[in-house]
Every structure is written in C-alpha cells, then in structure tokens.
Write a protein that holds these residues in place. Structure first.
Motif, PDB file in Angstrom:
ATOM      1  N   PRO A 551       0.821  -1.229   0.000  1.00  0.00           N
ATOM      2  CA  PRO A 551       0.000   0.000   0.000  1.00  0.00           C
ATOM      3  C   PRO A 551       0.850   1.272   0.000  1.00  0.00           C
ATOM      4  O   PRO A 551       0.483   2.263  -0.628  1.00  0.00           O
ATOM      5  CB  PRO A 551      -0.825  -0.131   1.282  1.00  0.00           C
ATOM      6  CG  PRO A 551      -0.885  -1.595   1.558  1.00  0.00           C
ATOM      7  CD  PRO A 551       0.430  -2.148   1.089  1.00  0.00           C
ATOM      8  N   GLU A 552       1.973   1.259   0.707  1.00  0.00           N
ATOM      9  CA  GLU A 552       2.840   2.440   0.739  1.00  0.00           C
ATOM     10  C   GLU A 552       3.399   2.735  -0.647  1.00  0.00           C
ATOM     11  O   GLU A 552       3.487   3.886  -1.071  1.00  0.00           O
ATOM     12  CB  GLU A 552       3.983   2.237   1.742  1.00  0.00           C
ATOM     13  CG  GLU A 552       3.553   2.140   3.198  1.00  0.00           C
ATOM     14  CD  GLU A 552       2.989   0.769   3.532  1.00  0.00           C
ATOM     15  OE1 GLU A 552       3.135  -0.157   2.694  1.00  0.00           O
ATOM     16  OE2 GLU A 552       2.411   0.618   4.623  1.00  0.00           O
ATOM     17  N   PRO A 557       3.851   5.547  -6.462  1.00  0.00           N
ATOM     18  CA  PRO A 557       4.638   4.578  -7.250  1.00  0.00           C
ATOM     19  C   PRO A 557       5.765   5.203  -8.062  1.00  0.00           C
ATOM     20  O   PRO A 557       6.711   4.517  -8.438  1.00  0.00           O
ATOM     21  CB  PRO A 557       3.591   3.950  -8.166  1.00  0.00           C
ATOM     22  CG  PRO A 557       2.529   4.991  -8.296  1.00  0.00           C
ATOM     23  CD  PRO A 557       2.481   5.688  -6.982  1.00  0.00           C
ATOM     24  N   PHE A 558       5.671   6.498  -8.346  1.00  0.00           N
ATOM     25  CA  PHE A 558       6.666   7.131  -9.216  1.00  0.00           C
ATOM     26  C   PHE A 558       7.565   8.092  -8.438  1.00  0.00           C
ATOM     27  O   PHE A 558       8.064   9.078  -8.992  1.00  0.00           O
ATOM     28  CB  PHE A 558       5.967   7.877 -10.359  1.00  0.00           C
ATOM     29  CG  PHE A 558       5.049   6.991 -11.161  1.00  0.00           C
ATOM     30  CD1 PHE A 558       5.567   6.032 -12.015  1.00  0.00           C
ATOM     31  CD2 PHE A 558       3.670   7.102 -11.030  1.00  0.00           C
ATOM     32  CE1 PHE A 558       4.719   5.211 -12.747  1.00  0.00           C
ATOM     33  CE2 PHE A 558       2.831   6.284 -11.759  1.00  0.00           C
ATOM     34  CZ  PHE A 558       3.354   5.333 -12.619  1.00  0.00           C
ATOM     35  N   MET A 559       7.736   7.819  -7.147  1.00  0.00           N
ATOM     36  CA  MET A 559       8.616   8.651  -6.332  1.00  0.00           C
ATOM     37  C   MET A 559      10.062   8.206  -6.552  1.00  0.00           C
ATOM     38  O   MET A 559      10.405   7.046  -6.326  1.00  0.00           O
ATOM     39  CB  MET A 559       8.256   8.508  -4.854  1.00  0.00           C
ATOM     40  CG  MET A 559       9.168   9.320  -3.931  1.00  0.00           C
ATOM     41  SD  MET A 559       9.036  11.105  -4.212  1.00  0.00           S
ATOM     42  CE  MET A 559       7.368  11.391  -3.673  1.00  0.00           C
ATOM     43  N   PRO A 560      10.961   9.091  -7.046  1.00  0.00           N
ATOM     44  CA  PRO A 560      12.364   8.702  -7.294  1.00  0.00           C
ATOM     45  C   PRO A 560      13.056   8.283  -5.997  1.00  0.00           C
ATOM     46  O   PRO A 560      12.754   8.770  -4.909  1.00  0.00           O
ATOM     47  CB  PRO A 560      12.993   9.979  -7.865  1.00  0.00           C
ATOM     48  CG  PRO A 560      11.852  10.813  -8.334  1.00  0.00           C
ATOM     49  CD  PRO A 560      10.702  10.482  -7.440  1.00  0.00           C
ATOM     50  N   MET A 569      17.814   1.549  -7.013  1.00  0.00           N
ATOM     51  CA  MET A 569      17.849   3.015  -6.921  1.00  0.00           C
ATOM     52  C   MET A 569      16.440   3.631  -6.963  1.00  0.00           C
ATOM     53  O   MET A 569      16.280   4.827  -6.795  1.00  0.00           O
ATOM     54  CB  MET A 569      18.690   3.598  -8.070  1.00  0.00           C
ATOM     55  CG  MET A 569      20.153   3.186  -8.001  1.00  0.00           C
ATOM     56  SD  MET A 569      21.113   4.003  -9.284  1.00  0.00           S
ATOM     57  CE  MET A 569      20.965   5.690  -8.801  1.00  0.00           C
ATOM     58  N   GLY A 570      15.430   2.804  -7.244  1.00  0.00           N
ATOM     59  CA  GLY A 570      14.062   3.323  -7.278  1.00  0.00           C
ATOM     60  C   GLY A 570      13.790   4.224  -8.458  1.00  0.00           C
ATOM     61  O   GLY A 570      12.980   5.143  -8.369  1.00  0.00           O
ATOM     62  N   LEU A 571      14.484   3.978  -9.591  1.00  0.00           N
ATOM     63  CA  LEU A 571      14.309   4.848 -10.770  1.00  0.00           C
ATOM     64  C   LEU A 571      13.635   4.135 -11.928  1.00  0.00           C
ATOM     65  O   LEU A 571      13.329   4.770 -12.943  1.00  0.00           O
ATOM     66  CB  LEU A 571      15.676   5.375 -11.239  1.00  0.00           C
ATOM     67  CG  LEU A 571      16.390   6.314 -10.273  1.00  0.00           C
ATOM     68  CD1 LEU A 571      17.771   6.665 -10.821  1.00  0.00           C
ATOM     69  CD2 LEU A 571      15.590   7.580 -10.052  1.00  0.00           C
ATOM     70  N   ILE A 575      11.767   6.319 -14.758  1.00  0.00           N
ATOM     71  CA  ILE A 575      12.305   6.414 -16.123  1.00  0.00           C
ATOM     72  C   ILE A 575      11.287   5.902 -17.121  1.00  0.00           C
ATOM     73  O   ILE A 575      11.085   6.490 -18.197  1.00  0.00           O
ATOM     74  CB  ILE A 575      13.634   5.637 -16.224  1.00  0.00           C
ATOM     75  CG1 ILE A 575      14.694   6.327 -15.351  1.00  0.00           C
ATOM     76  CG2 ILE A 575      14.086   5.524 -17.656  1.00  0.00           C
ATOM     77  CD1 ILE A 575      15.986   5.544 -15.226  1.00  0.00           C
ATOM     78  N   THR A 576      10.600   4.801 -16.762  1.00  0.00           N
ATOM     79  CA  THR A 576       9.603   4.226 -17.665  1.00  0.00           C
ATOM     80  C   THR A 576       8.494   5.223 -17.976  1.00  0.00           C
ATOM     81  O   THR A 576       8.086   5.400 -19.133  1.00  0.00           O
ATOM     82  CB  THR A 576       9.004   2.963 -17.020  1.00  0.00           C
ATOM     83  OG1 THR A 576      10.059   1.997 -16.836  1.00  0.00           O
ATOM     84  CG2 THR A 576       7.918   2.370 -17.891  1.00  0.00           C
ATOM     85  N   ARG A 577       7.978   5.895 -16.947  1.00  0.00           N
ATOM     86  CA  ARG A 577       6.898   6.856 -17.194  1.00  0.00           C
ATOM     87  C   ARG A 577       7.381   8.020 -18.051  1.00  0.00           C
ATOM     88  O   ARG A 577       6.664   8.469 -18.962  1.00  0.00           O
ATOM     89  CB  ARG A 577       6.334   7.386 -15.871  1.00  0.00           C
ATOM     90  CG  ARG A 577       5.111   8.267 -16.101  1.00  0.00           C
ATOM     91  CD  ARG A 577       4.376   8.601 -14.847  1.00  0.00           C
ATOM     92  NE  ARG A 577       5.098   9.532 -14.007  1.00  0.00           N
ATOM     93  CZ  ARG A 577       4.520  10.291 -13.056  1.00  0.00           C
ATOM     94  NH1 ARG A 577       3.222  10.177 -12.847  1.00  0.00           N
ATOM     95  NH2 ARG A 577       5.240  11.085 -12.319  1.00  0.00           N
ATOM     96  N   ARG A 578       8.580   8.510 -17.795  1.00  0.00           N
ATOM     97  CA  ARG A 578       9.088   9.632 -18.590  1.00  0.00           C
ATOM     98  C   ARG A 578       9.286   9.234 -20.050  1.00  0.00           C
ATOM     99  O   ARG A 578       8.971   9.991 -20.975  1.00  0.00           O
ATOM    100  CB  ARG A 578      10.391  10.142 -17.990  1.00  0.00           C
ATOM    101  CG  ARG A 578      10.190  10.881 -16.674  1.00  0.00           C
ATOM    102  CD  ARG A 578      11.495  11.387 -16.105  1.00  0.00           C
ATOM    103  NE  ARG A 578      11.281  12.079 -14.833  1.00  0.00           N
ATOM    104  CZ  ARG A 578      12.256  12.528 -14.051  1.00  0.00           C
ATOM    105  NH1 ARG A 578      13.528  12.360 -14.417  1.00  0.00           N
ATOM    106  NH2 ARG A 578      11.977  13.142 -12.924  1.00  0.00           N
TER     107      ARG A 578
END
Length: 610
Positions: A551-552, A557-560, A569-571, A575-578
């Motif tokens: 849930p968090e 979901p798109f927080m770097p 790295m949580g990217l 990157i996918t959305r951009r």
C-alpha cells in the motif's frame, strides 16, 4: 373631546477614483440643494414655518357641535384678542380631532383651542406651549370641568353597564376626551371589557348621538358632561326622554358618570414668537368673562397624563419604531438626503470592491505567470546540468562500450577462423550487440535531454516482445518464471522509438523478475495487448503473481529513489513513465485480485499516424 394625533401624510412630492468621488459629491450637493435652501429660508423655524410675530394668525378650534356653533361660541373671545393685539389679524378654523392633529403636524395653525387630552397627546411630540385654561363652564372651575355620561333612553330596560354587552353604543371618537376615552376606565371597572361592547364612532357633531339614541337607532350614547342639558336648554330634545346609566358626583349641576378633569386649553405652536405668545397669554388672563370666555392660569395636566399612561396611550409610551416613523415623516427631506448619501456610499464601496477584485485577479495571474517563469528557469538550469551530465557520461561510457564491442568482435573473428563450431560465438555476438544497444540508449537520452527526441517509427508488437523476451530469457529460465503474451489483433503495432520501448518493456519485466527473486518464488508473467477504447491508443497490461505492490508503494509509485531493494535506486518506474510520456503515452500501477501486480501502459497506435 380629544384624540390621539394621527401622523400627517408624507409630503413627498486614483484619477478615476477622484473623478468618481467628485461626481458623487456633485450629485449629492444637487440633491441636498433644495433642502439646504429650505433650511436657509427658515433658520428659526419649526417644521419649515417662519417665526410668527405679526400678520395673519390662525387659531384651530375643536368643534364638538359643528362649525357654525363653534364659530359663534368663540367669536367674541377672538374679536377681543384681535382688538387687544393690533399687529395681528386672527382667523378661526373649526376642526375635528383628527383635523387639529393633522394641522398641528403640518404647522397649518398658529394656536389651538382644544381639550386637555388632545393637548397632552400633541404637546409632547410637537412642543406646544400652554397659555391658559378655560374657566367658563357650569362648574366655574379650571380643574374640574370635563367628564363623560353614559345615556340610555328613559324606558330602556338597562340598569347596569354590563347589560349593554352586545348592544349598539354610539360615541364621537375612540380618543374623545370627555367622551369614550373617559368612559373606558369606568366600563372596565364595572367588568365590561372594551372588546365585549359594540361601539360605533360617528364623529362630530355630538348632537347626532342624542338623536340616534332618542330614535332607537342605538341603545346607549357616550357624551360629554352638560352636552345633553345644553341641548335641552336650546329646545332640541326633552330631558325626560333620557336616563344616565352610571352616575358619579354631579359636575356644575350636570349629570356625570366619571370623575372630573381640567377644562379646555389655549396653546401656541413652537413657531409662534415668544413675544406674541406672551401677549396672547396676558390678554387671555385679563378677560373678565362678561362677553368673552374667562381664563385662568394653566392647570396641571398630570391627571390626564396618568390616565393616558393607564390606557397605554401616552405619546412617551409609544414604541420607539412608531416615534421613529413619525420623525421620519416630519423630516422626510433629511431622511431622503441620508438615504441618497447611504446609497451613493454603498455604490462607491461596491465600485471599490469590484476594482479590488479585478486587481486581485490580475495580481494572481501575474503571480502564476511568475511561478511559471521560475519553473521554466529551473527546468532550463536542470536541462543545462542534465545536458552536461549526459555529455560527460556519453563521452566516458562510449569509450568502454566501444572497447567491449571491439573485443567481442575481435573474439568472434578469431573463433570463426580457428574454431567455427565454438559455443562461445553466440554469447560474444550478444555482448557486441548489447554494447551497441547501450551506446544507442546513451545517445537517445542525450537527444531527449536536449529536447531533440528521435522520430517515432512503427513497431509491431510481436517483434518487439520477442526481442525483449530474448533479452530477459536467461533470468526467466534461472528464476523458473513463465512469460506468455496475448496480442489482438495479431498485427497490432504501436508508434514510438524502438530503443525507448525496449527499455520500457525491459524495465517492467525486470521489475517483475526482481519481485520474484525477492520473494524466492516461481510463477508467471502475462502481457496482454489490444486496442484501447480510444482508437488512437494501444493498451498493454503486464500482470504477474509475485505478490504485488505494498500500500505504501501504491500511494506514490513514481517517487524517485523510493525502493525496497537493497541494491536498487528506485528509478525504474520513474524512467519508464518519462519515456512513455515523451512518446505520447502513459502508465498506471495497481494490483489484481490473483495476488500480483498489474501495470497498464498506454501508447499511441501506429494506425493513428496513417
């Protein structure tokens, strides 16, 4: 016989800011001009009437028995005053109770000759000056002269006042002092409520009351003391035809049903000069009563005021709203001026508010534009930094990638000469291909940072997914994860950049495999591709059964740099959305009911460009 005075009917027959204020002030002065002019012509007046000291003077006289009788009764007294004060010419006006009240309110008379009840009612609101009290009455008294009598016919069956309940009773006026007004307390004391008797008020002359009672048109009549006796002496009626129903102490030889009250009053209006008021008072008190009325010093009206207090009729006991309305009607021109001023002030305030709102909106728009410029400046600075970073990375990474490619190509050429059947040929070829692909991704990133995105191309989904699957095959096999796909229709294609779409799909499949590896489990990944409801879009849905997002994580979901992997790295999703957004697409993240993640990608359809 008095009445409470009725109100007189109304006689109502910044550069631009400065300019507006001037216009408003000019309009106000134009409206107030007539008022100011009126005030200027009567600086020492009351109600707009100049001070009277000489000339034509009007006396309003209460006429209980009609105009002719009243003028004949008082003519000698008025002639004596006229002769004693040469600078004035007196004119008498016989009036009813309501007529005197209206004339005083409008300032149409200079003096009034009326009963003390009406003087009390008019004296407070209109500031009358009491000059003298009449003594020419049968009782020869200024303090005990007026009262009321309740008459019935001599053969009438009524013996007590309460027997008249429901019967027709006649009187002059509901506020007649020396008539109904004095009889009300006596009736109440006898247990007769004013609401229980039917009283008809016929007005003047009083003679009509006697005639209606005599002729059987009424069962009782309320009349002033000595009035019936006076009509008998004039031969108009017979005394034996009438009987007093309730009696009190006789008053001057006449029957009375009530206590006695002071006699009539001679009073001056406030616009009469003090000199003329003093002369009139002295002349009245000097009359000997031979041919004229006889007068004495003003007698206290305290008992009359107390009676009005008991009956809730005293003018000082009126509600504030009633007194305020009376004042507004008397001084209507000032009221109109105040209302106009208030309306103009409200209009000016509304104009200022409107202008302030307009300036506020303009300021808000300016602030929004300023924030947009600040954002654009920050983007430009970020682009500068990103461009420098991308150029540095491209320069630094292209050299090792080129070396890797050259070593791989050299190894392939040597093996082809020396060992054409070597199993190392395929991995070495792939190494060279991936090195080329990495260099292409770096070059593409540099182009997008410079806002010079590569031209989109038609990408059949079957071929695109085959290539991505081939790249992920080693991990799929190692983690025992099955990857299948469903494409409808079979020739479905999207419009985009090949390297970018390979990176998008590779990231999404890689994220799913990372989840399987973290959970130490095997499973499946399913890719479903079909046309969206929008004919210009294609929807790709990637599902797995690796457990799904927490849930968090779903909350952002798109927080770097937000990742649960120790080495991550949580990217990936960022990157996918951009990449998708720069190709006119988008992505959404969620979970499905079978215990896994569900990611939906929307990308322009190749058919939309045809």
């Amino acid at each position: 016989m008095p009445t409470r005075p009725t109100p007189a009917p109304s006689a109502l027959p910044a550069g631009r800011r400065v300019r507006l204020a001037g216009i408003l002030l000019s309009g106000l002065m134009a409206l107030l001009g007539p008022v100011a002019a009126t005030a200027a012509h009567a600086p020492d007046s009351d109600g707009g009437h100049a001070i009277v000291n000489a000339g034509d003077v009007t006396v309003g006289i209460l006429a209980p028995r009609g105009e002719a009788h009243t003028l004949a009764q008082w003519q000698a007294t008025l002639d004596a005053l006229d002769d004693a004060i040469p600078r004035i010419t007196l004119t008498a006006r016989a009036m009813t109770l309501d007529g005197i009240a209206a004339a005083v309110a409008q300032g149409e008379v200079d003096f009034v000759l009326t009963n003390p009840g009406q003087f009390v009612l008019l004296g407070t609101p209109y500031a009358l000056s009491w000059l003298a009290t009449l003594r020419s009455n049968p009782a020869n008294s200024a303090r005990a002269a007026l009262g009321s009598v309740l008459w019935v016919r001599a053969e009438s069956p009524y013996r007590r006042a309460e027997q008249l309940t429901g019967q027709r009773i006649v009187a002059v006026h509901e506020r007649a002092f020396g008539g109904y007004l004095l009889m009300r307390p006596e009736l109440q004391a006898a247990g007769v409520d004013s609401d229980e008797i039917a009283v008809d008020f016929l007005g003047y002359p009083v003679d009509a009351l006697v005639y209606q009672l005599r002729d059987g048109q009424a069962e009782a009549a309320i009349m002033p003391v000595c009035m019936l006796e006076q009509m008998v002496s004039e031969g108009l009626v017979r005394r034996d035809d009438f009987r007093a129903l309730a009696t009190d102490e006789p008053l001057g030889g006449c029957v009375s049903s009530t206590p006695a009250y002071p006699d009539w009053t001679f009073a001056a209006l406030p616009h009469v000069s003090e000199a003329l008021t003093g002369d009139m008072a002295r002349r009245l008190l000097a009359m000997d009563g031979k041919d004229t009325a006889r007068w004495g010093a003003p007698v206290s009206a305290a008992r009359v005021a107390t009676l009005f207090d008991d009956l809730a009729l005293h003018p000082l006991g009126e509600p504030l709203s009633t007194r305020l309305m009376d004042a507004l009607q008397r001084y209507w021109h000032y009221s109109v001026a105040a209302l106009v001023l208030l309306a103009m002030a409200l209009m000016y305030h509304a104009w200022l508010q409107r202008k302030a709102r307009r300036h506020g909106r303009a300021l808000e728009a300016t602030q929004l534009a300023l924030r947009e410029r600040e954002r654009e400046l920050a983007d430009a600075q970020s682009l500068n930094v990103s461009g420098e970073l991308a150029t540095t990375l491209a320069h630094e990474l292209n050299q090792p990638l080129a070396a890797i490619r050259h070593y791989a190509e050299g190894s392939v050429l040597r093996l082809q000469r020396e060992a054409p059947d070597s199993p190392l040929l395929e991995p070495l070829s792939r190494i060279g291909h991936e090195a080329d692909r990495g260099a292409g991704i770096i070059d593409q990133a540099r182009q997008w940072i410079r806002r010079d995105a590569p031209a989109p191309e038609r990408l059949p989904l079957h071929g695109l997914l085959d290539h991505v699957r081939a790249l992920a095959q080693p991990r799929l096999k190692r983690l025992d994860v099955a990857l299948d796909r469903s494409i409808q229709p079979d020739d479905l294609a999207v419009l985009g950049n090949r390297l970018a779409m390979e990176q998008v799909l590779g990231n999404l499949i890689g994220n799913s495999l990372d989840a399987f590896e973290a959970a130490d489990r095997c499973g499946w990944i399913h890719i479903d591709a079909r046309r969206a409801a929008d004919p210009g879009q294609v929807t790709l849905t990637i599902r797995d059964n690796a457990g799904g997002f927490s849930p968090e994580r779903l909350a952002r979901p798109f927080m770097p740099l937000d990742t649960t992997r120790a080495q991550g790295m949580g990217l990936g999703l960022v990157i996918t959305r951009r990449l998708l957004q720069r190709q006119g697409g988008d992505i959404s993240v969620g979970n499905h009911a079978r215990g896994g993640a569900e990611i939906t990608v929307r990308i322009p359809s190749a058919e939309a460009s045809q």
